[in-house]
Design a protein around this motif. Structure first.
Motif, PDB file in Angstrom:
ATOM      1  N   ALA A  46       0.818  -1.227   0.000  1.00 18.15           N
ATOM      2  CA  ALA A  46       0.000   0.000   0.000  1.00 18.15           C
ATOM      3  C   ALA A  46       0.846   1.269   0.000  1.00 18.15           C
ATOM      4  N   GLY A  47       1.868   1.291  -0.841  1.00 16.75           N
ATOM      5  CA  GLY A  47       2.653   2.501  -1.017  1.00 16.75           C
ATOM      6  C   GLY A  47       3.810   2.670  -0.070  1.00 16.75           C
ATOM      7  N   THR A  48       4.073   1.684   0.782  1.00 17.18           N
ATOM      8  CA  THR A  48       5.149   1.835   1.775  1.00 17.18           C
ATOM      9  C   THR A  48       6.436   1.097   1.391  1.00 17.18           C
ATOM     10  N   ALA A  49       6.431   0.349   0.300  1.00 17.01           N
ATOM     11  CA  ALA A  49       7.598  -0.463  -0.056  1.00 17.01           C
ATOM     12  C   ALA A  49       8.632   0.332  -0.841  1.00 17.01           C
ATOM     13  N   VAL A  50       9.877  -0.115  -0.720  1.00 12.85           N
ATOM     14  CA  VAL A  50      10.982   0.312  -1.576  1.00 12.85           C
ATOM     15  C   VAL A  50      11.561  -0.961  -2.181  1.00 12.85           C
ATOM     16  N   VAL A  51      11.793  -0.953  -3.485  1.00 11.68           N
ATOM     17  CA  VAL A  51      12.314  -2.125  -4.173  1.00 11.68           C
ATOM     18  C   VAL A  51      13.715  -1.815  -4.679  1.00 11.68           C
ATOM     19  N   VAL A  52      14.692  -2.656  -4.309  1.00 13.28           N
ATOM     20  CA  VAL A  52      16.077  -2.516  -4.777  1.00 13.28           C
ATOM     21  C   VAL A  52      16.366  -3.667  -5.730  1.00 13.28           C
ATOM     22  N   VAL A  53      16.738  -3.340  -6.961  1.00 12.35           N
ATOM     23  CA  VAL A  53      16.982  -4.330  -8.006  1.00 12.35           C
ATOM     24  C   VAL A  53      18.472  -4.343  -8.334  1.00 12.35           C
ATOM     25  N   HIS A  54      19.155  -5.446  -8.042  1.00  7.60           N
ATOM     26  CA  HIS A  54      20.574  -5.601  -8.343  1.00  7.60           C
ATOM     27  C   HIS A  54      20.711  -6.267  -9.703  1.00  7.60           C
ATOM     28  N   VAL A  55      21.429  -5.632 -10.617  1.00  6.10           N
ATOM     29  CA  VAL A  55      21.540  -6.153 -11.978  1.00  6.10           C
ATOM     30  C   VAL A  55      22.995  -6.267 -12.405  1.00  6.10           C
ATOM     31  N   SER A  56      23.298  -7.343 -13.116  1.00  8.25           N
ATOM     32  CA  SER A  56      24.633  -7.546 -13.682  1.00  8.25           C
ATOM     33  C   SER A  56      24.552  -8.689 -14.677  1.00  8.25           C
ATOM     34  N   GLY A  57      25.569  -8.806 -15.519  1.00  9.83           N
ATOM     35  CA  GLY A  57      25.652  -9.912 -16.461  1.00  9.83           C
ATOM     36  C   GLY A  57      25.012  -9.594 -17.798  1.00  9.83           C
ATOM     37  N   THR A  58      25.494 -10.279 -18.839  1.00 11.36           N
ATOM     38  CA  THR A  58      24.944 -10.097 -20.177  1.00 11.36           C
ATOM     39  C   THR A  58      24.964 -11.428 -20.911  1.00 11.36           C
ATOM     40  N   PRO A  59      24.020 -11.693 -21.816  1.00 11.65           N
ATOM     41  CA  PRO A  59      23.944 -13.002 -22.470  1.00 11.65           C
ATOM     42  C   PRO A  59      25.155 -13.292 -23.356  1.00 11.65           C
ATOM     43  N   THR A  60      25.506 -14.561 -23.436  1.00 11.09           N
ATOM     44  CA  THR A  60      26.572 -15.018 -24.329  1.00 11.09           C
ATOM     45  C   THR A  60      26.113 -16.302 -25.022  1.00 11.09           C
ATOM     46  N   ALA A 186      13.817   7.316  -0.155  1.00 11.80           N
ATOM     47  CA  ALA A 186      12.588   6.754  -0.707  1.00 11.80           C
ATOM     48  C   ALA A 186      11.608   6.345   0.380  1.00 11.80           C
ATOM     49  N   ALA A 187      12.115   6.006   1.560  1.00 11.46           N
ATOM     50  CA  ALA A 187      11.244   5.546   2.640  1.00 11.46           C
ATOM     51  C   ALA A 187      10.241   6.615   3.066  1.00 11.46           C
ATOM     52  N   ASP A 188      10.562   7.882   2.799  1.00 13.04           N
ATOM     53  CA  ASP A 188       9.673   8.980   3.181  1.00 13.04           C
ATOM     54  C   ASP A 188       8.701   9.367   2.075  1.00 13.04           C
ATOM     55  N   VAL A 189       8.756   8.643   0.950  1.00 11.54           N
ATOM     56  CA  VAL A 189       7.912   8.962  -0.203  1.00 11.54           C
ATOM     57  C   VAL A 189       6.806   7.923  -0.318  1.00 11.54           C
ATOM     58  N   SER A 190       5.575   8.376  -0.508  1.00 15.40           N
ATOM     59  CA  SER A 190       4.470   7.451  -0.734  1.00 15.40           C
ATOM     60  C   SER A 190       4.613   6.835  -2.124  1.00 15.40           C
ATOM     61  N   GLY A 191       4.753   5.531  -2.174  1.00 15.92           N
ATOM     62  CA  GLY A 191       4.874   4.866  -3.460  1.00 15.92           C
ATOM     63  C   GLY A 191       3.640   5.035  -4.319  1.00 15.92           C
ATOM     64  N   THR A 192       2.470   5.094  -3.690  1.00 18.32           N
ATOM     65  CA  THR A 192       1.231   5.283  -4.439  1.00 18.32           C
ATOM     66  C   THR A 192       1.215   6.641  -5.132  1.00 18.32           C
ATOM     67  N   GLU A 193       1.585   7.680  -4.397  1.00 16.42           N
ATOM     68  CA  GLU A 193       1.618   9.021  -4.982  1.00 16.42           C
ATOM     69  C   GLU A 193       2.732   9.136  -6.015  1.00 16.42           C
ATOM     70  N   LEU A 194       3.879   8.511  -5.748  1.00 18.03           N
ATOM     71  CA  LEU A 194       4.969   8.515  -6.713  1.00 18.03           C
ATOM     72  C   LEU A 194       4.528   7.877  -8.030  1.00 18.03           C
ATOM     73  N   ALA A 195       3.773   6.778  -7.946  1.00 19.60           N
ATOM     74  CA  ALA A 195       3.325   6.091  -9.155  1.00 19.60           C
ATOM     75  C   ALA A 195       2.433   6.990 -10.004  1.00 19.60           C
ATOM     76  N   ILE A 196       1.623   7.809  -9.365  1.00 16.34           N
ATOM     77  CA  ILE A 196       0.773   8.737 -10.120  1.00 16.34           C
ATOM     78  C   ILE A 196       1.626   9.744 -10.877  1.00 16.34           C
ATOM     79  N   ARG A 197       2.618  10.304 -10.211  1.00 14.62           N
ATOM     80  CA  ARG A 197       3.479  11.300 -10.852  1.00 14.62           C
ATOM     81  C   ARG A 197       4.359  10.673 -11.935  1.00 14.62           C
ATOM     82  N   ARG A 198       4.801   9.452 -11.680  1.00  8.62           N
ATOM     83  CA  ARG A 198       5.573   8.723 -12.690  1.00  8.62           C
ATOM     84  C   ARG A 198       4.764   8.551 -13.968  1.00  8.62           C
ATOM     85  N   GLN A 199       3.479   8.185 -13.814  1.00  8.26           N
ATOM     86  CA  GLN A 199       2.636   7.980 -14.975  1.00  8.26           C
ATOM     87  C   GLN A 199       2.364   9.292 -15.703  1.00  8.26           C
TER      88      GLN A 199
END
Length: 232
Positions: A46-60, A186-199
């Motif tokens: 309900a808008g309280t989460a923060v998601v951290v995505v760790h990315v690396s690697g490329t196809p071979t 990010a913990a102080d930002v409402s994810g729900t409200e952020l999603a509206i502005r992102r869109q």
């Protein structure tokens, strides 16, 4: 915890949800399910989460041998879900990032890169793979020479160019500190409200003023109502 061939999702309590994407591993149904799982947990928060995505690697090698249009479509749809999730999404890129790793990186809000990071569109039969990473790169950095060379010839986008083009937003050798700082903000930002502005920001690139006005006024009305409720 959800595990898959090229990523896993974790997170408990008030800490960030985390997702690990290895672009060197083959795309699979488990890959799609893992991203869907972390999106589901973020949506349930309900808008309280923060998601951290760790990315690396490329196809071979012959990395596309087991793919189907159906699987690729499922992957693109779940990335769109990640792109719209009601949470702040923070990517952490290390080393070469291509394939699923690049896809996930480009679908996040705030992107942190280690100093040696490169962005690579995967190649198949001598040509750049025509997936949605190509779309996102071109949409986010239109007319940039580095992106054009990547799109046509598979040239690597080095971290300095990626930073200059705002494809990544921080470059650091202290990734852990950068992630902690971004997550704290990010913990102080409402994810729900952020999603509206992102869109609203997404739509501004393709929607005319008259069409956009009603949506923005609705968002303004929502903001005023929330403020009035908080004040009462």
């Amino acid at each position: 915890m959800v595990t898959g061939e090229n990523m896993h999702e974790s997170g408990t309590g008030a800490g960030p949800l985390t997702l690990h994407v290895d672009g060197a591993r083959a795309l699979s149904g488990e890959t799609v399910a893992a991203v869907a799982a972390v999106c589901g947990r973020a949506e349930d928060a309900a808008g309280t989460a923060v998601v951290v995505v760790h990315v690396s690697g490329t196809p071979t090698g012959d990395w596309a041998a087991g793919l189907s249009v159906k699987l690729v479509n499922r992957w693109e749809q779940v990335l769109r879900r990640l792109e719209r999730v009601p949470a702040t999404t923070i990517a952490v890129a290390t080393g070469d990032c291509g394939g699923a790793a690049l896809d996930a990186l480009l679908a996040t809000d705030h992107r942190i890169a280690a100093g040696a990071t490169r962005l690579l569109l995967p190649m198949h039969d001598g040509l750049v793979w025509p997936g949605m990473a190509l779309y996102r790169l071109a949409r986010q950095a239109p007319n940039a020479t580095a992106v054009r060379q990547a799109a046509l010839f598979g040239a690597a986008i080095h971290v300095d160019d990626a930073f200059a083009l705002h494809l990544v937003h921080e470059v650091t050798d202290d990734v852990d500190a950068a992630v902690a700082s971004a997550a704290a903000r990010a913990a102080d930002v409402s994810g729900t409200e952020l999603a509206i502005r992102r869109q609203l920001a997404f739509d501004a690139q393709s929607v005319g003023f008259e069409e956009a006005l009603g949506t923005h006024l609705a968002a303004v009305d929502r903001t005023l109502r929330l403020a009035a409720g908080a004040a009462s």
